[in-house]
Scaffold this motif. Structure first.
Motif, PDB file in Angstrom:
ATOM      1  N   ARG A 139       0.843  -1.190   0.000  1.00 30.51           N
ATOM      2  CA  ARG A 139       0.000   0.000   0.000  1.00 30.51           C
ATOM      3  C   ARG A 139       0.891   1.258   0.000  1.00 30.51           C
ATOM      4  NH1 ARG A 139      -4.078   2.667   2.449  1.00 30.51           N
ATOM      5  NH2 ARG A 139      -3.526   3.830   4.316  1.00 30.51           N
ATOM      6  N   ASN A 140       0.385   2.312  -0.639  1.00 28.84           N
ATOM      7  CA  ASN A 140       1.095   3.590  -0.706  1.00 28.84           C
ATOM      8  C   ASN A 140       2.402   3.532  -1.506  1.00 28.84           C
ATOM      9  OD1 ASN A 140      -0.818   5.133   0.521  1.00 28.84           O
ATOM     10  ND2 ASN A 140       0.125   5.156   2.533  1.00 28.84           N
ATOM     11  N   SER A 141       2.514   2.568  -2.442  1.00 32.23           N
ATOM     12  CA  SER A 141       3.678   2.553  -3.340  1.00 32.23           C
ATOM     13  C   SER A 141       3.412   3.547  -4.472  1.00 32.23           C
ATOM     14  CB  SER A 141       3.865   1.180  -3.986  1.00 32.23           C
ATOM     15  OG  SER A 141       4.103   0.209  -3.020  1.00 32.23           O
ATOM     16  N   THR A 142       4.463   4.206  -4.921  1.00 34.15           N
ATOM     17  CA  THR A 142       4.315   5.168  -6.014  1.00 34.15           C
ATOM     18  C   THR A 142       4.117   4.427  -7.340  1.00 34.15           C
ATOM     19  OG1 THR A 142       5.802   6.605  -4.833  1.00 34.15           O
ATOM     20  CG2 THR A 142       5.456   7.121  -7.141  1.00 34.15           C
ATOM     21  N   ILE A 143       3.141   4.875  -8.133  1.00 36.54           N
ATOM     22  CA  ILE A 143       2.931   4.238  -9.432  1.00 36.54           C
ATOM     23  C   ILE A 143       3.294   5.224 -10.554  1.00 36.54           C
ATOM     24  CG2 ILE A 143       1.181   2.650  -8.620  1.00 36.54           C
ATOM     25  CD1 ILE A 143      -0.932   4.465  -9.883  1.00 36.54           C
ATOM     26  N   PRO A 144       3.663   4.749 -11.751  1.00 38.69           N
ATOM     27  CA  PRO A 144       3.690   3.342 -12.159  1.00 38.69           C
ATOM     28  C   PRO A 144       4.762   2.548 -11.402  1.00 38.69           C
ATOM     29  CG  PRO A 144       4.588   4.770 -13.870  1.00 38.69           C
ATOM     30  CD  PRO A 144       4.033   5.664 -12.821  1.00 38.69           C
ATOM     31  N   ILE A 145       4.461   1.260 -11.216  1.00 42.37           N
ATOM     32  CA  ILE A 145       5.393   0.422 -10.463  1.00 42.37           C
ATOM     33  C   ILE A 145       5.360  -1.006 -11.016  1.00 42.37           C
ATOM     34  CG2 ILE A 145       3.692  -0.202  -8.694  1.00 42.37           C
ATOM     35  CD1 ILE A 145       5.942  -0.240  -6.651  1.00 42.37           C
ATOM     36  N   LYS A 146       6.503  -1.668 -10.913  1.00 48.36           N
ATOM     37  CA  LYS A 146       6.619  -3.066 -11.335  1.00 48.36           C
ATOM     38  C   LYS A 146       7.302  -3.784 -10.175  1.00 48.36           C
ATOM     39  CE  LYS A 146       7.580  -3.719 -16.065  1.00 48.36           C
ATOM     40  NZ  LYS A 146       8.546  -3.913 -17.135  1.00 48.36           N
ATOM     41  N   ALA A 147       6.768  -4.926  -9.739  1.00 44.82           N
ATOM     42  CA  ALA A 147       7.438  -5.673  -8.667  1.00 44.82           C
ATOM     43  C   ALA A 147       7.136  -7.142  -8.866  1.00 44.82           C
ATOM     44  CB  ALA A 147       6.935  -5.228  -7.308  1.00 44.82           C
ATOM     45  N   GLY A 148       8.072  -7.983  -8.455  1.00 47.56           N
ATOM     46  CA  GLY A 148       7.854  -9.408  -8.681  1.00 47.56           C
ATOM     47  C   GLY A 148       8.449 -10.262  -7.589  1.00 47.56           C
ATOM     48  N   GLU A 149       8.070 -11.520  -7.603  1.00 44.16           N
ATOM     49  CA  GLU A 149       8.594 -12.457  -6.622  1.00 44.16           C
ATOM     50  C   GLU A 149       8.571 -13.849  -7.238  1.00 44.16           C
ATOM     51  OE1 GLU A 149       7.000 -11.126  -2.733  1.00 44.16           O
ATOM     52  OE2 GLU A 149       7.521 -13.171  -2.132  1.00 44.16           O
ATOM     53  N   MET A 150       9.422 -14.729  -6.713  1.00 42.24           N
ATOM     54  CA  MET A 150       9.494 -16.096  -7.233  1.00 42.24           C
ATOM     55  C   MET A 150       8.698 -17.017  -6.311  1.00 42.24           C
ATOM     56  SD  MET A 150      10.943 -17.230  -9.882  1.00 42.24           S
ATOM     57  CE  MET A 150      12.499 -16.523 -10.336  1.00 42.24           C
ATOM     58  N   PHE A 151       7.893 -17.900  -6.885  1.00 43.77           N
ATOM     59  CA  PHE A 151       7.120 -18.850  -6.074  1.00 43.77           C
ATOM     60  C   PHE A 151       7.447 -20.266  -6.526  1.00 43.77           C
ATOM     61  CE2 PHE A 151       4.956 -14.861  -5.879  1.00 43.77           C
ATOM     62  CZ  PHE A 151       4.635 -14.747  -4.534  1.00 43.77           C
ATOM     63  N   THR A 152       7.133 -21.237  -5.654  1.00 40.27           N
ATOM     64  CA  THR A 152       7.432 -22.619  -6.007  1.00 40.27           C
ATOM     65  C   THR A 152       6.238 -23.519  -5.743  1.00 40.27           C
ATOM     66  OG1 THR A 152       9.077 -24.359  -5.737  1.00 40.27           O
ATOM     67  CG2 THR A 152       8.430 -23.188  -3.738  1.00 40.27           C
ATOM     68  N   ASN A 153       6.375 -24.819  -6.096  1.00 37.67           N
ATOM     69  CA  ASN A 153       5.258 -25.746  -5.918  1.00 37.67           C
ATOM     70  C   ASN A 153       5.245 -26.327  -4.506  1.00 37.67           C
ATOM     71  OD1 ASN A 153       7.680 -27.010  -6.667  1.00 37.67           O
ATOM     72  ND2 ASN A 153       6.623 -28.866  -7.317  1.00 37.67           N
ATOM     73  N   ALA A 154       4.040 -26.449  -3.938  1.00 40.90           N
ATOM     74  CA  ALA A 154       3.910 -26.979  -2.569  1.00 40.90           C
ATOM     75  C   ALA A 154       3.906 -28.490  -2.589  1.00 40.90           C
ATOM     76  CB  ALA A 154       2.627 -26.459  -1.949  1.00 40.90           C
ATOM     77  N   LEU A 155       3.500 -29.069  -3.722  1.00 41.86           N
ATOM     78  CA  LEU A 155       3.356 -30.527  -3.800  1.00 41.86           C
ATOM     79  C   LEU A 155       4.258 -31.088  -4.894  1.00 41.86           C
ATOM     80  CD1 LEU A 155      -0.537 -30.637  -3.814  1.00 41.86           C
ATOM     81  CD2 LEU A 155       0.949 -31.026  -1.845  1.00 41.86           C
ATOM     82  N   ALA A 156       4.735 -32.316  -4.657  1.00 37.36           N
ATOM     83  CA  ALA A 156       5.539 -32.974  -5.695  1.00 37.36           C
ATOM     84  C   ALA A 156       4.618 -33.333  -6.859  1.00 37.36           C
ATOM     85  CB  ALA A 156       6.180 -34.226  -5.120  1.00 37.36           C
ATOM     86  N   GLY A 157       5.121 -33.167  -8.070  1.00 37.45           N
ATOM     87  CA  GLY A 157       4.348 -33.567  -9.253  1.00 37.45           C
ATOM     88  C   GLY A 157       3.225 -32.607  -9.614  1.00 37.45           C
ATOM     89  N   GLN A 158       3.124 -31.509  -8.896  1.00 34.09           N
ATOM     90  CA  GLN A 158       2.082 -30.506  -9.179  1.00 34.09           C
ATOM     91  C   GLN A 158       2.239 -30.028 -10.630  1.00 34.09           C
ATOM     92  OE1 GLN A 158       2.181 -27.629  -6.026  1.00 34.09           O
ATOM     93  NE2 GLN A 158       1.069 -26.109  -7.231  1.00 34.09           N
ATOM     94  N   ARG A 159       1.115 -29.872 -11.344  1.00 37.08           N
ATOM     95  CA  ARG A 159       1.203 -29.537 -12.765  1.00 37.08           C
ATOM     96  C   ARG A 159       0.824 -28.079 -13.047  1.00 37.08           C
ATOM     97  NH1 ARG A 159       1.467 -34.524 -15.373  1.00 37.08           N
ATOM     98  NH2 ARG A 159       1.646 -33.333 -17.306  1.00 37.08           N
ATOM     99  N   ALA A 160       0.219 -27.430 -12.059  1.00 36.55           N
ATOM    100  CA  ALA A 160      -0.213 -26.048 -12.314  1.00 36.55           C
ATOM    101  C   ALA A 160      -0.211 -25.267 -11.014  1.00 36.55           C
ATOM    102  CB  ALA A 160      -1.621 -26.042 -12.900  1.00 36.55           C
TER     103      ALA A 160
END
Ligand code: AMP
Length: 608
Positions: free
Chosen positions: A412-433
């Motif tokens: 909240r209260n970030s100046t725009i325009p703005i771009k931000a990202g993060e890396m996520f991973t799979n919680a389960l083995a063999g997860q397809r999506a």
């Protein structure tokens, strides 16, 4: 080349302007009026009528005269109660539609008619084609509302060059040459239907929004309703006191008589305006029902008693904006007033009381936003230089992660325009999506925030925690959110624009900030518990597995201690208490140190 015009598309009135010889000039219609009521009337025959003539029809044909449509733009049925004289339709959850005679229209189609009139007026005044525009919206408008406004502009034949927050535009109108560098300004904008408070800082010709707060359902309309109700109460009393006659005015003044209600409302608005300068006025309503007339001497004192509860609702928003900007009122250099309602002496006194200083009233509060939009249009077309506008996000944006937690990507209260990202991973083995659930709000748990939308990104099955999915949020200069999810291994990606999926009511907007404060303690506890539970759910099977493999190498007492710690963790999970679970996890961690070492040694031996 077509000039870029600046447009204030207001709840009550709209204005259009253009830069001429370096000055922002507001354009008048053929009757010489700069303020165009945002009202559209649909006659039985012929095309729609827009503006002042339409506003007059509100009294005569309330059901086919659409006003305050800005309250419904980009909104869903059921979100707005809408104390309006016309009918709304649409299935709950579906976009609001407006019933007009035998048909239905989307709110943006109605706004488009207002914009088309402004465009025609501008073309007549400028004697050239006008196809490019900057349009303002309240700072609190969400994606769906901003997009619908943009669509309205497009339907009216404009290329919408920029959607600008109203308080930011207003600050431009006041601020270009009047303010010193580093000035901090509060923009108090109380219009017909919306209230915005923004705190800005001027930095070497650059406006930075430090914080913003507001309510999309608070404004002069609420004061009008209070006055109309007061008048109808007076009429009821007057009628009860009648001893003769067969007419029952009070009964006739009811939901069933929209014409009378509309007349009362018009009288209420007139009186409110007059009492900004006069101490009293006489409300005359001849032949209100049949041959009955109504007259009342209305004083400023009476008005202020009715209006005060409405005006007082602005205080909490102002205090919140100040605390978000980490400023005390005495650290502000200027308070700017915007919106017609700020002409009321009560409002000016109230603002002075909240901020401890007299507000700046050097600009016409009805025109400041349009002037600022025009200046912004000038900046885009190169006519004005050295001023850049920076807006901010009113609420945090993020995605749902394991255990139903809110993972903030753009705070909240970030100046725009703005771009931000993060890396996520799979919680389960063999997860397809991976399901990307986009959230907006200030609460720790996903379920308490608003779900803007969701989509799935497919990827190649991988062992647990091996997939790498990058999620990027981008808020463009118009405040519209674009979400990109990409599987870094295959490069497969999906891009979604969060445009029309905000499924929340206005009350919820306000409640979100209050709730985040009120529930801060429980929320943090719930987050700690969820995170601790995720940890237990990983540790417990691992410990059991290790006991099977190498448990025999431990002393009896060591094994017994581990079993006891496991039971404590299970018990704490069942109890649902955050801190005890955290402690139980830590105790299990400690009790299994040697077990873990044995497991590693075994793995090394197996390898060797
Ligand atoms: P805006 O949305 O900024 O156009 O503001 C419109 C609101 O301002 C409506 O509720 C009007 O009734 C109100 N308003 C306009 N002029 C005055 C005035 N002189 N005194 C009090 N309220 C006013």
């Amino acid at each position: 080349m077509s000039p870029i015009v600046g447009i204030d598309l207001g709840t009550t009135n709209s204005l259009i302007g253009v830069m001429e010889a370096g000055f922002p000039i507001l354009l008048a219609d053929s009757a010489g009026e700069r303020l165009t009521p945002s009202v559209v009337h649909f006659p039985v025959q012929g095309g729609p009528i827009v503006g002042r003539t339409a506003a007059r029809m509100r009294v005569l044909e309330p059901e086919s005269t659409i006003y305050s449509v800005k309250r419904f733009i980009g909104r869903r049925a059921g979100e707005e109660s809408g104390d309006v004289g016309y009918k709304l339709s649409g299935q709950p959850g579906a976009p609001v539609r407006i019933r007009v005679r035998d048909g239905e229209l989307a709110p943006e189609e109605i706004s488009a008619l207002v914009l088309a009139k402004l465009r025609a007026d501008a073309e007549r005044a400028l004697e050239c084609e006008v196809t490019r525009a900057v349009i303002t919206v309240p700072a609190y408008f969400n994606d769906a509302q901003r997009n619908a406004t943009k669509l309205a502009g497009e339907l009216a034949g404009f290329t919408v060059e920029r959607i600008v927050n109203e308080p930011t535009a207003a600050a431009l109108a006041y601020g270009l040459d009047k303010l010193r560098d580093k000035s901090r300004v509060a923009v108090f904008d109380l219009g017909g239907g919306t209230f915005d408070i923004s705190i800005l800082e001027l930095n070497q010709g650059l406006f930075q929004v430090l914080s913003t707060n507001g309510n999309t359902r608070l404004g002069g309309d609420d004061i009008d309703t209070a006055i109309a109700n007061f008048l109808s109460g007076k009429i009821a009393v007057a009628t009860l006191c009648e001893t003769s006659g067969t007419h029952h005015l009070a009964a006739e003044f009811s939901e069933a008589s929209p014409a009378i209600a509309a007349r009362l409302r018009e009288a209420a608005v007139d009186a409110k305006h007059q009492l900004s300068t006069a101490e009293f006025t006489t409300i005359e309503l001849p032949f209100l029902a049949g041959d009955r007339s109504f007259s009342h001497r209305f004083t400023r004192e009476e008005l202020e008693k009715l209006a005060r509860p409405v005006v007082e609702r602005t205080r909490a928003h102002c205090l919140r904006a100040l605390s978000d900007a980490k400023l005390r009122p005495d650290e502000l250099d200027e308070i700017i007033l915007v919106g017609g309602v700020t002409r009321m002496p009560l409002v000016r006194r109230y603002v002075a009381e909240i901020f401890g200083r007299v507000p700046n009233i050097s600009q016409n509060p009805d025109e400041a936003v349009a002037l600022g939009a025009t200046i912004q249009a000038g900046i885009l077309s190169g006519a004005v230089q050295n001023v850049i506008l920076l807006d901010i996000t009113p609420l945090s944006l993020g995605i749902e992660t394991f255990g139903g937690l809110m993972n903030v990507i753009i705070p909240r209260n970030s100046t725009i325009p703005i771009k931000a990202g993060e890396m996520f991973t799979n919680a389960l083995a063999g997860q397809r999506a991976m399901k990307i659930s986009v959230l907006q709000g200030e609460r720790e748990m996903a379920k308490d925030n608003w779900r803007l939308g969701e989509f799935e990104l497919e990827f190649e099955p991988a062992p647990k925690s091996q997939a790498r999915v990058g999620v990027q949020f981008e808020i463009d200069a118009n405040g519209i959110l674009h979400v990109l999810a990409r599987d870094t291994k295959t490069g497969i990606e999906k891009k979604v624009e969060m445009s029309s999926a905000v499924d929340v009511s206005d009350e919820a907007v306000e409640k979100m900030l209050e709730d985040s404060l009120e529930h801060a303690f429980e929320d943090v506890n719930e987050r700690i518990f969820t995170e601790a539970k995720l940890k237990s759910s990983e540790m417990l099977p691992a410990v059991r597995n290790a006991l099977n493999l190498v448990g025999a190498q431990l002393d009896e007492s060591e094994r017994a201690l581990i079993v006891e710690r496991v039971t404590e963790v299970e018990q704490a999970v069942a109890d649902g208490a955050a801190q005890p679970l955290k402690r139980a996890n830590a105790a299990l961690d400690e009790a299994t140190q040697r077990l873990a070492t044995l497991l590693i040694e075994r793995a090394m031996q197996t390898k060797g």
